[in-house]
Write a protein that holds these residues in place. Sequence first.
Motif, short mmCIF file in Angstrom:
data_model
loop_
_atom_site.label_atom_id
_atom_site.label_comp_id
_atom_site.label_asym_id
_atom_site.label_seq_id
_atom_site.Cartn_x
_atom_site.Cartn_y
_atom_site.Cartn_z
N ALA A 248 100.67 71.82 53.75
CA ALA A 248 100.89 70.38 53.63
C ALA A 248 101.10 69.99 52.17
CB ALA A 248 99.71 69.63 54.22
N GLY A 249 100.28 70.55 51.29
CA GLY A 249 100.39 70.20 49.87
C GLY A 249 101.69 70.68 49.25
N TRP A 250 102.08 71.93 49.52
CA TRP A 250 103.30 72.46 48.91
C TRP A 250 104.56 71.83 49.48
CZ3 TRP A 250 103.22 74.75 44.45
CH2 TRP A 250 102.06 75.43 44.05
N TYR A 251 104.54 71.44 50.75
CA TYR A 251 105.69 70.72 51.29
C TYR A 251 105.81 69.33 50.67
CZ TYR A 251 107.37 73.90 54.91
OH TYR A 251 107.94 74.96 55.57
N LYS A 252 104.66 68.70 50.41
CA LYS A 252 104.71 67.38 49.77
C LYS A 252 105.30 67.46 48.37
CE LYS A 252 100.88 65.04 52.14
NZ LYS A 252 100.67 66.02 53.21
N ILE A 253 104.98 68.52 47.65
CA ILE A 253 105.49 68.67 46.28
C ILE A 253 107.02 68.67 46.26
CG2 ILE A 253 105.70 70.35 44.40
CD1 ILE A 253 102.82 71.06 44.80
N GLN A 254 107.65 69.17 47.33
CA GLN A 254 109.10 69.25 47.36
C GLN A 254 109.77 67.91 47.67
OE1 GLN A 254 110.43 72.65 49.79
NE2 GLN A 254 108.35 73.47 49.67
N GLY A 255 108.96 66.92 48.12
CA GLY A 255 109.55 65.64 48.48
C GLY A 255 109.69 64.72 47.27
N SER A 256 110.82 64.03 47.18
CA SER A 256 111.07 63.18 46.01
C SER A 256 110.10 62.00 45.96
CB SER A 256 112.51 62.67 46.05
OG SER A 256 112.75 61.93 47.25
N ARG A 257 109.71 61.46 47.12
CA ARG A 257 108.78 60.32 47.12
C ARG A 257 107.38 60.73 46.67
NH1 ARG A 257 112.83 58.33 46.87
NH2 ARG A 257 113.94 57.00 48.33
N TRP A 258 106.99 61.97 46.98
CA TRP A 258 105.71 62.46 46.48
C TRP A 258 105.80 62.79 44.99
CZ3 TRP A 258 101.43 62.09 49.34
CH2 TRP A 258 101.58 61.94 50.73
N GLN A 259 106.95 63.18 44.54
CA GLN A 259 107.11 63.50 43.12
C GLN A 259 107.07 62.25 42.25
OE1 GLN A 259 110.75 65.74 42.75
NE2 GLN A 259 110.01 67.45 44.02
N TYR A 295 99.40 61.05 44.24
CA TYR A 295 99.20 62.27 43.46
C TYR A 295 97.87 62.94 43.79
CZ TYR A 295 103.27 61.19 40.56
OH TYR A 295 104.55 60.95 40.12
N GLY A 296 96.85 62.13 44.04
CA GLY A 296 95.54 62.70 44.37
C GLY A 296 95.57 63.47 45.67
N THR A 297 96.30 62.97 46.66
CA THR A 297 96.42 63.67 47.94
C THR A 297 97.06 65.04 47.77
OG1 THR A 297 96.60 61.58 49.16
CG2 THR A 297 97.42 63.57 50.25
N VAL A 298 98.15 65.11 47.01
CA VAL A 298 98.83 66.38 46.78
C VAL A 298 97.93 67.33 46.00
CG1 VAL A 298 100.81 67.49 45.69
CG2 VAL A 298 101.08 65.29 46.83
N LEU A 299 97.26 66.82 44.98
CA LEU A 299 96.41 67.67 44.15
C LEU A 299 95.27 68.27 44.96
CD1 LEU A 299 95.63 68.73 41.35
CD2 LEU A 299 94.33 66.61 41.01
N VAL A 300 94.62 67.46 45.78
CA VAL A 300 93.48 67.94 46.57
C VAL A 300 93.93 69.00 47.57
CG1 VAL A 300 91.82 67.24 48.33
CG2 VAL A 300 92.07 65.88 46.26
N GLN A 301 95.04 68.76 48.24
CA GLN A 301 95.50 69.70 49.27
C GLN A 301 95.94 71.03 48.68
OE1 GLN A 301 98.46 67.63 51.57
NE2 GLN A 301 96.93 66.46 52.71
N VAL A 302 96.63 70.99 47.56
CA VAL A 302 97.09 72.24 46.94
C VAL A 302 95.92 73.01 46.33
CG1 VAL A 302 98.50 73.19 45.08
CG2 VAL A 302 99.41 71.37 46.51
N ALA A 303 94.96 72.30 45.74
CA ALA A 303 93.89 72.96 45.00
C ALA A 303 92.78 73.48 45.90
CB ALA A 303 93.29 71.99 43.97
N PHE A 304 92.60 72.91 47.08
CA PHE A 304 91.41 73.24 47.88
C PHE A 304 91.26 74.73 48.18
CE2 PHE A 304 89.24 73.85 51.95
CZ PHE A 304 87.98 73.37 51.60
#
Length: 397
Positions: A248-259, A295-304
């Motif tokens: 979920a986290g890495w797919y979000k990173i690829q999205g322009s709206r999450w970026q 940004y917090g959502t992406v950070l938490v999901q990727v880092a966990f």
Amino acid sequence: MERVRSALARAVAKATGQALGPYQSAVVRIGFAGTWLFFLLREFPHRHELYGPDGPWSWPLAERLIASNRAFTVLMWSDSTLWFETVYALSLLASVLLVLGWRTRAASVLFMIGVLSLQNRSVFMGDGGDNVIHLMAVYLVLTRCGQVWSLDARRSRLRGSATAGAAGPVLWALLGAGFAYGVVSGHLGTLWLVFFGTLWTGTALWWLADRYEPGGERRATLDVLANLLHNAGMLVITAEVCLIYATAGWYKIQGSRWQDGTALYYPLSLDYFTPWPWLSELVASSGAVVMLLTYGTVLVQVAFPFTLFNRRVKNVLLAVMMLEHAGIAVLLGLPFFSLAMIAADAVFLPTGLLVWVGARVVAVAGGLRRWSPPRPSTVPRGCAPDPLGAPPPDPRA
């Protein structure tokens, strides 16, 4: 080299000698069974439209899909309304039994059958939370999730064995009859035939060994196999949760709206995800809050997944993720998705915290019993029970 051998020997002894994470498996059991129970109760008035004969995914469409993907669902064994109501009622009952931990192994099998049957009947009615419940329902069958906080644990403590009583054999006999019907009617594929056959045979051997050779070698061998299966199931559950967050986290990173930090703004503007319009408008009106949450959502999901190597950091991030899911339940109106993810996160909760919570619950329950009015005595006057434990004399003697 000797250190490696010693470490491997200790790991093997630990994996075979005990079922690890008894409190975590109990929380996962209660969490997922409770979530599915609340969902079935909440959607009870709409059950026919979701999974039954009145749904948009008709019987012919479901039949064609099941024939192609070989998914398991007992709802396709008959198209009668009575059969659908029976399966739905059994799903509710299995959820209650699994929450209570009564005959946990059989209840987990019934729970899995109910979840797979309903969800595979109408595959387009679910969301991410339903997918998690779908997977965990299968994994729970492999675990010994009734070691603590269950009626099975209470029976084992009071009667010396969790298999004591006639209810277990009767329940497994009914499951065996259903399995035999599925085999004879040709509704079970080869994979499910092997799975249910192995499960039923293994449970029968366990019951025989536990009843007639509780201290024998066969019982010890089956105990080792059960521990291995449980520990493998818990490992799969933890890996599944890490995989969910990582993907979920890495797919979000690829999205322009999450970026650019605006992804959260868009669901807050949709009527479907705004149960509290004033609250959604309040959050969406602040660009800084939207950016921090995105940004917090992406950070938490990727880092966990990487924080599992540090217990303190993992516990902090775990609390943040649970609070995040609670916020999703309130802000976006997805309570069952959030409950399912919180139940999955519970596999990482520290044992000390779970033991402390369990002790507090027991203390509160004991306090409520002390404050409750005393029950009227059923012992006749003059026949008070002996304080040493002897039974009172029979007044009719």
